[in-house]
Design an enzyme around this catalytic site. Structure first.
Site, short mmCIF file in Angstrom:
data_model
loop_
_atom_site.label_atom_id
_atom_site.label_comp_id
_atom_site.label_asym_id
_atom_site.label_seq_id
_atom_site.Cartn_x
_atom_site.Cartn_y
_atom_site.Cartn_z
CE LYS A 264 12.95 8.86 11.77
NZ LYS A 264 13.91 9.56 10.90
CB ILE B 84 20.78 2.10 10.83
CG1 ILE B 84 21.56 3.19 10.10
CG2 ILE B 84 21.60 1.56 12.00
CD1 ILE B 84 21.82 4.44 10.94
CB VAL C 161 9.77 3.86 0.54
CG1 VAL C 161 9.95 2.54 1.31
CG2 VAL C 161 10.72 4.92 1.09
N GLY C 162 7.91 2.68 -1.66
CA GLY C 162 7.07 1.59 -2.15
C GLY C 162 7.50 1.09 -3.52
CB ALA C 163 8.38 2.87 -6.65
CB ALA D 219 12.13 -15.89 2.62
CG ASP E 231 11.35 12.14 11.37
OD1 ASP E 231 10.57 11.36 10.80
OD2 ASP E 231 12.58 11.93 11.44
CB ALA F 101 -0.89 -0.01 1.23
#
Length: 429
Positions: free
Chosen positions: A206, A137, A14-16, A33, A202, A9
């Site tokens: 974190k 990281i 990042v998604g691409a 995996a 931000d 979603a």
């Protein structure tokens, strides 16, 4: 072996990139995996946009929530962002449908981590959020698993690459904050609305996550003390250099006698320390463990490649059935947490005043410090023409935060003090 089927979603950078790696590195991912990892479906607002990856064989959903209901999906990758709305609904819907979730959404975890962790346990599914903190990281896995044999006393670091880039360029060029921020926006390091980055939010998201992992308490974002970098000037950076320091926006969480203290604010750190040497868009996290000692993790904290790397590490763990409690302990074992406010802090401070250059001013300033028990360690005074504003810089010996704050309240009342004093905490690592 049954493939591990994922849906994405959000197809931003990042998604691409995550989709591209899933498509082009299928053999490698499957080997690691222990079974094939397949991209079954995606959801994004614009189907026609060129994202640099061929998704013609992948099913599309116009409504991201539909991914949670698909029977042919084992894991949903939430790469939309935001602590509420679509992202929140999708994550909860996927978990309730018996699907594991991987997310890069630090705001979501910081605000709703406890609820999500309990829901994962009740539905026996996994949650991966390595990409939510420090990009590429692997700090979540390090703190949660690699340091599980330690009691962590303190964890701190540079958690926002945008701020670190701005501070680096300001130091190197002497340019003001606003100019460097504009360049960062042009380069794509800062958003059109940079508030989350430059105001420290931000980094605070974190830090709240790292603190929960390090100290075994519920995520407690509301009790993070947050200051940003808007008030840091080239003048402060220049004086820091003269004193042997660099200014960094740090997130610091530590166990104190009063509880866990969580704070994000600009700090002066010695230039030669490892954290002082971290420049540009890079992040670094330092953890101090009872057995391991001091460790430093360093790398790119954002960007398509580093973040996709972290997302896929979680995907591989879930596909291989490697699961641990979301915050390292079952939800029932997490403590509600005892919070130590920043006013309980005791440390050294840098203070810059802009004062009228005339006799008696220094005596008035030092008298305020004397009255509140603040011991001055060093002073820099730049004399110019009489009756002109000049900077007066002082650093203190270890002092309670309350004494510094009370002193500032008195200093601003002096006729010779022309601007709001600039206070930066000094951290000795």
């Amino acid at each position: 072996m049954q493939p591990f089927r994922v849906a994405i979603a959000g197809l931003g950078t990042v998604g691409a990139e995550t989709a591209r790696i899933l498509m082009t590195e299928a053999e490698l991912l499957g080997a690691r995996a222990g079974r094939p990892v397949e991209l079954k479906a995606v959801s994004a607002r614009d189907r026609s946009r060129d994202r640099g990856v061929d998704l013609s064989g992948v099913e599309w959903e116009d409504d991201a929530a539909a991914l949670a209901a698909r029977d042919d999906v084992d894991c949903v990758l939430e790469l939309i962002g935001g602590s509420e709305g679509v992202a929140y609904d999708l994550v909860l819907g996927a978990i309730r449908s018996g699907k594991s979730v991987v997310t890069a959404n630090k705001a979501l975890i910081a605000h709703h981590g406890a609820e999500i962790a309990e829901l994962c346990e009740s539905h026996d599914v996994g949650l991966g959020y390595e990409a939510a903190v420090a990009g590429g990281i692997p700090i979540i896995k390090s703190v949660r698993e690699g340091f599980s044999g330690n009691r962590i006393g303190r964890i701190y670091g540079i958690l926002n690459g945008t701020c670190n880039y701005i501070m680096t360029v300001m130091r190197e060029t002497g340019r003001p904050f606003e100019d460097v921020l504009a360049d960062a926006q042009k380069l794509g390091y800062a958003e059109a609305d940079p508030s989350f980055d430059v105001d420290g939010i931000d980094a605070a998201h974190k830090l709240a996550i790292l603190s929960a992992l390090a100290f075994g308490h519920h995520v407690d974002f509301k009790n993070v003390h947050v200051e940003g970098i808007r008030h840091v000037s080239p003048l402060d950076i220049s004086f820091a250099e003269e004193l042997g320091y660099r200014i960094k926006l740090l997130g610091i969480a530590e166990e104190t006698g009063d509880g866990v203290q969580q704070r994000v604010h600009p700090c002066m750190v010695k230039a030669e320390t490892p954290i002082g040497q971290v420049e540009g868009v890079f992040n670094a996290v330092v953890a101090e463990g009872s057995a391991v000692g001091t460790t430093l993790s360093y790398g790119r904290g954002a960007g398509a490649g580093p973040t996709a790397s972290a997302v896929l590490a979680d995907v591989i763990d879930l596909a291989a059935c490697r699961r641990v409690p979301v915050f390292g302990l079952p939800s029932s074992k997490l403590s509600p947490g005892r919070t130590a406010p920043v006013t309980a802090l005791s440390g050294c401070y840098y203070l810059r005043l802009m004062v009228i250059d005339r006799p008696g001013v220094l005596a008035d300033v030092t008298a305020v410090f004397r009255d509140h028990g603040v011991s001055v360690e060093a002073m820099i005074q730049r004399a110019r023409n009489p009756d002109e504003a000049v900077p007066l810089v002082l650093t203190t010996h270890e002092t309670p935060e309350t004494a510094i704050r009370t002193s500032l309240e008195e200093l601003v009342k002096l006729d010779a003090v022309l601007e709001e004093p600039r206070l930066i905490r000094i951290e000795e690592f």
